[in-house]
Design an enzyme around this catalytic site. Structure first.
Site, PDB file in Angstrom:
ATOM      1  N   ARG A 169       0.852  -1.187   0.000  1.00 44.86           N
ATOM      2  CA  ARG A 169       0.000   0.000   0.000  1.00 44.86           C
ATOM      3  C   ARG A 169       0.887   1.235   0.000  1.00 44.86           C
ATOM      4  O   ARG A 169       1.916   1.279   0.678  1.00 44.86           O
ATOM      5  CB  ARG A 169      -0.927   0.028   1.231  1.00 44.86           C
ATOM      6  CG  ARG A 169      -2.067  -0.984   1.197  1.00 44.86           C
ATOM      7  CD  ARG A 169      -3.098  -0.614   0.122  1.00 44.86           C
ATOM      8  NE  ARG A 169      -4.282  -1.456   0.169  1.00 44.86           N
ATOM      9  CZ  ARG A 169      -4.450  -2.568  -0.523  1.00 44.86           C
ATOM     10  NH1 ARG A 169      -3.467  -2.999  -1.314  1.00 44.86           N
ATOM     11  NH2 ARG A 169      -5.567  -3.258  -0.436  1.00 44.86           N
ATOM     12  N   ASP A 179       4.442  -0.290  -7.183  1.00 40.70           N
ATOM     13  CA  ASP A 179       3.144  -0.629  -7.773  1.00 40.70           C
ATOM     14  C   ASP A 179       2.029   0.128  -7.078  1.00 40.70           C
ATOM     15  O   ASP A 179       0.901   0.150  -7.562  1.00 40.70           O
ATOM     16  CB  ASP A 179       2.880  -2.139  -7.690  1.00 40.70           C
ATOM     17  CG  ASP A 179       1.620  -2.532  -8.443  1.00 40.70           C
ATOM     18  OD1 ASP A 179       1.527  -2.201  -9.638  1.00 40.70           O
ATOM     19  OD2 ASP A 179       0.720  -3.155  -7.840  1.00 40.70           O
ATOM     20  N   GLU A 204      -2.809   7.999  -4.589  1.00 42.35           N
ATOM     21  CA  GLU A 204      -3.099   7.016  -5.625  1.00 42.35           C
ATOM     22  C   GLU A 204      -4.510   7.227  -6.142  1.00 42.35           C
ATOM     23  O   GLU A 204      -5.439   7.322  -5.319  1.00 42.35           O
ATOM     24  CB  GLU A 204      -2.951   5.601  -5.056  1.00 42.35           C
ATOM     25  CG  GLU A 204      -2.998   4.519  -6.121  1.00 42.35           C
ATOM     26  CD  GLU A 204      -2.712   3.138  -5.575  1.00 42.35           C
ATOM     27  OE1 GLU A 204      -3.599   2.269  -5.713  1.00 42.35           O
ATOM     28  OE2 GLU A 204      -1.623   2.930  -4.999  1.00 42.35           O
ATOM     29  N   HIS A 212      -0.692   0.049  -9.836  1.00 44.19           N
ATOM     30  CA  HIS A 212      -1.389  -0.873  -8.941  1.00 44.19           C
ATOM     31  C   HIS A 212      -1.980  -2.039  -9.733  1.00 44.19           C
ATOM     32  O   HIS A 212      -3.164  -2.347  -9.636  1.00 44.19           O
ATOM     33  CB  HIS A 212      -2.486  -0.148  -8.147  1.00 44.19           C
ATOM     34  CG  HIS A 212      -2.798  -0.848  -6.849  1.00 44.19           C
ATOM     35  ND1 HIS A 212      -3.260  -0.183  -5.731  1.00 44.19           N
ATOM     36  CD2 HIS A 212      -2.728  -2.154  -6.478  1.00 44.19           C
ATOM     37  CE1 HIS A 212      -3.454  -1.040  -4.740  1.00 44.19           C
ATOM     38  NE2 HIS A 212      -3.141  -2.242  -5.191  1.00 44.19           N
ATOM     39  N   ALA A 263      -0.207  -5.213  -9.902  1.00 46.56           N
ATOM     40  CA  ALA A 263       0.519  -6.442  -9.594  1.00 46.56           C
ATOM     41  C   ALA A 263      -0.388  -7.649  -9.725  1.00 46.56           C
ATOM     42  O   ALA A 263       0.070  -8.757 -10.013  1.00 46.56           O
ATOM     43  CB  ALA A 263       1.096  -6.375  -8.185  1.00 46.56           C
TER      44      ALA A 263
END
Length: 337
Positions: free
Chosen positions: A250, A274, A279, A298, A300
């Protein structure tokens, strides 16, 4: 091994990456119809039914809920309040930070929360390895190049010291992926219980002690109030200037301003991200311009990767809900994961 056998083995490893919690009979929620919300997507309805469950629209009969969206987390408290018979909730992702307020405030006795923690370990660990290898081989610089480099650059992963922050399914799967490279892995976790395969296991309070020797630091912990900005200026100052940071957990675990300062000053060699804070990372954010940073949005674990893994987690937990009480991925509301 056939393709089906390989897939089944992968799913088994993924769903079993997190410890099963066997609830005694007097702590198990009352079985009954299950609502799949906010919208009953067919593959997840089929997962419920494959385990013997009955899917019905939300009503006073509802006893279990499979909630499929983090974006609609704000709508969930009203569902619980209006339906006091709900005894089990399955959340869609490994991290439950979007539901932190609900977990902290919902004090219904006997309510069982489960998440997907551990279920997506394989694709996320794979992505961490991709980012790691790309950083070590200086790919952020190479993909921007417009002329042939004359000076050789790059490092090998073989034999490096790796610190993994977290000891869940992603950390365990990443350790397996690192085995062929002979990497020496140190695990940082909440408890002192040793992790098999790690050369050392320490608590979060000892993070500063293990950072100075690390060639690579992978952040794979849950985001809670206690772990927010776990990596800030002191942690980056403790790292070697040749070390890399990879964050696949995170964004809030890392202080973005401190990371930028560390990158610009050369306190660390680079970062693979990632996840970011904020975000999505806005266009024009200075992180985009850092030459030693590789950012993925984000992804993955994409829906294509995670859907069969979530369906398997749902199937296992429906069986636990209806029968044996052996839930996978039980969330501790007080801990926040």
């Amino acid at each position: 091994m056939s393709t089906d056998e390989t897939t089944n083995t992968a799913r088994h490893r993924a769903v079993m990456a997190d410890e099963v919690t066997a609830l005694p009979a007097d702590r198990r929620p009352e079985p009954g119809p299950i609502a799949v919300l906010p919208e009953p997507e067919q593959q997840f309805v089929e997962a419920v039914e494959a385990a013997g469950g009955t899917v019905e629209p939300l009503s006073e009969r509802t006893r279990g809920v499979v909630w499929l969206s983090n974006k609609d987390a704000a709508a969930f408290p009203a569902v619980l309040e209006a339906h006091p018979g709900i005894g089990w909730v399955q959340l869609p992702f490994a991290g439950v930070d979007a539901f932190a307020g609900i977990l902290a405030s919902e004090d219904r006795a006997g309510l069982v929360w489960t998440s997907a923690k551990g279920a997506y370990a394989q694709p996320v660990a794979e992505h961490a390895l991709v980012l790691t290898l790309a950083l070590l081989r200086v790919l952020p610089k190479r993909v921007r190049a417009r002329s042939w480099a004359t000076e050789p650059e790059g490092r090998s992963l073989y034999g490096l010291d790796v610190v993994i922050v977290g000891a869940g399914g992603i950390a365990l799967e990443l350790m397996r992926l690192l085995e062929p490279f002979g990497a020496r892995v140190t695990i940082v976790r909440r408890s002192e219980t040793p992790v098999p395969g790690a050369v050392r296991t320490v608590t979060a309070s000892q993070l500063g002690e293990v950072l100075p020797s690390a060639d690579l630091v992978v952040v794979a912990a849950a985001l809670t109030e206690g772990t927010r900005h776990l990596f800030g200026a002191p942690e980056f100052a403790a790292m070697k200037d040749t070390a890399y940071l990879v964050n696949i957990a995170r964004g809030g675990l890392v202080d973005t301003d401190a990371l930028l300062d560390a990158l610009r000053s050369g306190a660390i060699a680079g970062a693979g991200l990632d996840v970011t804070d904020p975000e999505p990372l806005p266009d024009g954010h200075p992180l985009w311009d850092e030459p030693n940073v590789l950012i993925t949005p984000h992804q993955a674990d994409t829906p294509e990767m995670t859907a069969p893994l979530l369906a398997e987690r749902i199937r296992l937990n429906v069986r636990a809900f209806l029968d044996d009480g052996r839930f996978v991925g039980v969330v501790d509301p007080s801990a926040g994961y």
